[in-house]
Every structure is written in structure tokens, then in C-alpha cells.
Design a protein around this motif. Structure first.
Motif, PDB file in Angstrom:
ATOM      1  N   GLU A  68      11.631   6.713  -8.190  1.00 56.85           N
ATOM      2  CA  GLU A  68      11.218   5.707  -7.213  1.00 56.85           C
ATOM      3  C   GLU A  68      11.187   4.331  -7.869  1.00 56.85           C
ATOM      4  OE1 GLU A  68       7.173   5.812  -5.845  1.00 56.85           O
ATOM      5  OE2 GLU A  68       7.718   5.199  -3.819  1.00 56.85           O
ATOM      6  N   ARG A 105       9.392   0.575  -6.953  1.00 59.01           N
ATOM      7  CA  ARG A 105       8.578  -0.241  -6.042  1.00 59.01           C
ATOM      8  C   ARG A 105       8.438  -1.642  -6.625  1.00 59.01           C
ATOM      9  NH1 ARG A 105       6.483   2.585  -1.790  1.00 59.01           N
ATOM     10  NH2 ARG A 105       4.927   1.045  -1.181  1.00 59.01           N
ATOM     11  N   LYS A 161       0.834  -1.202   0.000  1.00 56.93           N
ATOM     12  CA  LYS A 161       0.000   0.000   0.000  1.00 56.93           C
ATOM     13  C   LYS A 161       0.870   1.254   0.000  1.00 56.93           C
ATOM     14  CE  LYS A 161      -4.090  -1.885   2.206  1.00 56.93           C
ATOM     15  NZ  LYS A 161      -4.840  -2.058   3.445  1.00 56.93           N
ATOM     16  N   GLU A 162       0.321   2.326  -0.525  1.00 63.21           N
ATOM     17  CA  GLU A 162       0.974   3.637  -0.481  1.00 63.21           C
ATOM     18  C   GLU A 162       1.386   3.952   0.954  1.00 63.21           C
ATOM     19  OE1 GLU A 162       1.619   5.125  -4.056  1.00 63.21           O
ATOM     20  OE2 GLU A 162       1.821   6.461  -2.299  1.00 63.21           O
ATOM     21  N   GLY A 163       2.594   4.401   1.144  1.00 62.70           N
ATOM     22  CA  GLY A 163       3.030   4.792   2.486  1.00 62.70           C
ATOM     23  C   GLY A 163       3.726   3.677   3.242  1.00 62.70           C
ATOM     24  N   GLU A 191      -2.116  -4.311  -1.343  1.00 63.67           N
ATOM     25  CA  GLU A 191      -3.299  -4.198  -2.187  1.00 63.67           C
ATOM     26  C   GLU A 191      -3.142  -5.163  -3.344  1.00 63.67           C
ATOM     27  OE1 GLU A 191      -3.449  -0.172  -3.514  1.00 63.67           O
ATOM     28  OE2 GLU A 191      -4.481   0.486  -1.709  1.00 63.67           O
ATOM     29  N   THR A 220       9.677   4.673 -11.509  1.00 57.74           N
ATOM     30  CA  THR A 220       9.235   6.018 -11.862  1.00 57.74           C
ATOM     31  C   THR A 220      10.452   6.821 -12.277  1.00 57.74           C
ATOM     32  OG1 THR A 220       7.615   5.773 -10.110  1.00 57.74           O
ATOM     33  CG2 THR A 220       7.796   7.948 -11.081  1.00 57.74           C
ATOM     34  N   THR A 273       6.297   6.393 -15.944  1.00 58.18           N
ATOM     35  CA  THR A 273       6.319   5.195 -15.113  1.00 58.18           C
ATOM     36  C   THR A 273       6.476   3.966 -16.001  1.00 58.18           C
ATOM     37  OG1 THR A 273       4.866   6.286 -13.558  1.00 58.18           O
ATOM     38  CG2 THR A 273       5.039   3.914 -13.372  1.00 58.18           C
ATOM     39  N   ASP A 332       9.073   0.152   1.349  1.00 57.70           N
ATOM     40  CA  ASP A 332       9.388  -0.957   0.441  1.00 57.70           C
ATOM     41  C   ASP A 332      10.911  -1.131   0.368  1.00 57.70           C
ATOM     42  OD1 ASP A 332       9.736  -2.696  -1.619  1.00 57.70           O
ATOM     43  OD2 ASP A 332       8.713  -1.498  -3.129  1.00 57.70           O
TER      44      ASP A 332
END
Lengths: 79, 79
Positions: A35, A37, A10-12, A73, B45, B2, A15
């Protein structure tokens, strides 16, 4: 039917695997990365030909095993 | 921009993580599963707004770090 399940943090949620990859890419002289992820992609091949049934089944799999819904998620795509 | 990179084991390469998940799903009474395969989804990103440049850059990242091209295949999607 084939179900493609993508599981992400999830966002926040921190990672560390993404952060480590980001650093590794930087030390390999890749620049301009904002970034990184990292998630899992799980491909489940089912015997059923019923799309609705497949979706319901795979959703139950995600809730019980494939994803940790506290921190992750998921999206399901049936093909 | 992205970039979504999907990394999978090549056809014919044994996927122990997928096999273990398959067994776990069976013991949770999920039936009618033919196969489970597990890959990585890496979301990078980038600062650049140039789609072609982004694609080239991400391809180089895959070849050098993100995928082990001996046993893995990858797809790149720029969004």
C-alpha cells in the motif's frame, strides 16, 4: 519553536494520490508493495519559546485550517 | 515493513504553498509565526521483512519517482 504537523487521510478514506503512486511504482517494476498512502507534513516555525503555548496554538491551527477533520487526522510534534 | 518517506523542498527553494498557508493563518489572527513550509509524507507498506532490502528499495523509489531531487530532499524511516 518548530512544530511538525503530519496530516493523513483517516483509515478507510480512499487515497487516490496514493493509489496512483502505487500504480506508477508498479509500472516502474517495483514489486512487493502492499500500500502507498500520501499525507502532508507541515512545518510551522513559531516565535514563542513556550512549548505548551506552541502546542495549543498549533492545535488550533490544525482544527481551523491545516486539517479537514471530517476526513483527515493529524499529529503534532513540537521540537 | 513500513517506510515513512518525508519529502521537502530544499533550503532556499521558494515554497508558495507554505507562503499561502502562512498568509491564511495570519488572516485567521494567528500571530508569531516565523515560517510555514509544506512537504509530503509518503507511507509505503512493503511485503518484505528485510529492513536493509526495504531501505534500498525505498531509496530507489525516491530517486526515480517520489522526490524531484533537483529541488527536493527526502528522509527515509523504516518501522
Amino acid at each position: 519553536m518548530t512544530a511538525i504537523v503530519n496530516v493523513f487521510l483517516k483509515e478507510g478514506v480512499l487515497d487516490p494520490q496514493g493509489k496512483a503512486t502505487h500504480h506508477a511504482l508498479n509500472s516502474l517494476d517495483f514489486e512487493g508493495i502492499k500500500e502507498v498512502r500520501i499525507g502532508k507534513q507541515i512545518i510551522v516555525t513559531l516565535e514563542t519559546q513556550d512549548k505548551e503555548k506552541a502546542e495549543k496554538e498549533v492545535k488550533a491551527m490544525c482544527e481551523t485550517l491545516l486539517a479537514n477533520t471530517v476526513i483527515e487526522e493529524y499529529t503534532i510534534e513540537i521540537a
